[in-house]
Design a protein around this motif. Structure first.
Motif, short mmCIF file in Angstrom:
data_model
loop_
_atom_site.label_atom_id
_atom_site.label_comp_id
_atom_site.label_asym_id
_atom_site.label_seq_id
_atom_site.Cartn_x
_atom_site.Cartn_y
_atom_site.Cartn_z
N ARG A 162 0.84 -1.20 0.00
CA ARG A 162 0.00 0.00 0.00
C ARG A 162 0.87 1.25 0.00
N VAL A 163 0.27 2.37 -0.34
CA VAL A 163 1.01 3.62 -0.42
C VAL A 163 1.69 3.94 0.91
N LYS A 164 0.99 3.72 2.00
CA LYS A 164 1.55 4.03 3.31
C LYS A 164 2.70 3.09 3.69
N ASP A 165 2.81 1.94 2.96
CA ASP A 165 3.90 1.01 3.23
C ASP A 165 5.19 1.41 2.52
N LEU A 166 5.10 2.32 1.55
CA LEU A 166 6.27 2.67 0.74
C LEU A 166 7.40 3.26 1.59
N TYR A 167 7.03 4.09 2.56
CA TYR A 167 8.06 4.71 3.40
C TYR A 167 8.87 3.65 4.12
N ASP A 168 8.18 2.67 4.72
CA ASP A 168 8.88 1.59 5.44
C ASP A 168 9.74 0.76 4.48
N VAL A 169 9.23 0.55 3.27
CA VAL A 169 9.99 -0.21 2.27
C VAL A 169 11.28 0.52 1.93
#
Length: 265
Positions: free
Chosen positions: A243-250
């Motif tokens: 998800r978009v909000k997961d991109l930062y953690d990735v």
């Protein structure tokens, strides 16, 4: 290896090695992309049955590709080059296995070990692999046996060692047998056709890479970049495992993983 061959054996040997290395890099790109596509899914679900089956299938495909390319290499060389380049064929049979070991090593390290927060083990493993390579090169120099074939084998040995050690780490940290049995039953209930169609978009990745390269649309490096954006697209909008909000953690995890590697390089 190219620098060592050029400085020790001369630029004529570099031409043969560089030709084979480019073939190996193109083949490696295909399998790197597959690993990068499944990484978000595995990182989220830790589906070891899926990872094991994918690793087996891709390895078998890699072995088949190794022999197909090797058997057709003479015809390819005679079509586009002169007879002198036929010297590259024995080099391919030695160095060609490298893309299979690279795939196994990259899959075990990135998809499995890093997903389970064993980044330190992966970095230590890279140092050990580098020491093995340097040790083999020094040993070959001491016994005066440096040639394009032994130098090719030395690189294969170091990556093979890297793969074995990562496999050991994966076995060392164990598996969840109950979860494995649960996943096996779920896959059996789905059946081959449903599993295949669910994997279709991921399996399309090597087609896109090779299509871009051989059609002249992109170079191997550019095709790798295209594959990254394609993997991002299907992960977010088709499989919806990212998800978009997961991109930062990735991005943060990627930086943590690759920043130490940059210092090594």
């Amino acid at each position: 290896n190219t620098i060592v061959i050029g400085s020790v054996l001369g630029m004529g040997e570099v031409a043969y090695y560089d030709f084979v290395e480019k073939i190996v890099n193109v083949l490696s790109t295909i399998f790197y992309t597959i690993s990068n596509v499944v990484f978000p899914y595995y990182n989220k679900n830790a589906n070891k049955i899926f990872a094991r089956k994918l690793l087996i299938y891709t390895t078998v495909i890699g072995v088949l590709l190794y022999f197909i390319v090797g058997c057709s290499l003479k015809s390819f060389i005679l079509l586009f080059f002169n007879n002198d380049m036929l010297m590259a064929i024995p080099v391919y049979w030695m160095l060609g296995t490298l893309f299979i070991y690279r795939h196994l090593s990259y899959f075990l390290g990135t998809v499995i070990l890093i997903s389970h927060n064993h980044v330190k083990d992966v970095i230590v493993n890279m140092f050990y692999s580098m020491f093995v390579y340097l040790f083999v090169i020094m040993f070959l120099g001491i016994i005066d046996c440096l040639n394009i074939y032994t130098l090719s084998i030395s690189l294969v040995i170091s990556v093979f060692f890297e793969t074995l050690q990562r496999w050991y780490y994966c076995k060392k940290y164990g598996e969840d047998k109950d979860k494995i049995n649960e996943e096996v039953n779920a896959l059996h209930n789905k059946g081959f056709h449903k599993v295949f169609f669910e994997s279709f978009w991921a399996l399309l990745t090597p087609v896109i890479i090779l299509g871009c390269i051989y059609s002249g649309v992109a170079s191997p490096t550019e095709a790798a970049v295209i594959s990254v954006f394609y993997a991002l697209f299907i992960s977010m909008f088709i499989y919806k495992s990212l998800r978009v909000k997961d991109l930062y953690d990735v991005f943060v995890e990627s930086i943590k993983t690759f920043a130490p590697i940059l210092f090594i390089l």
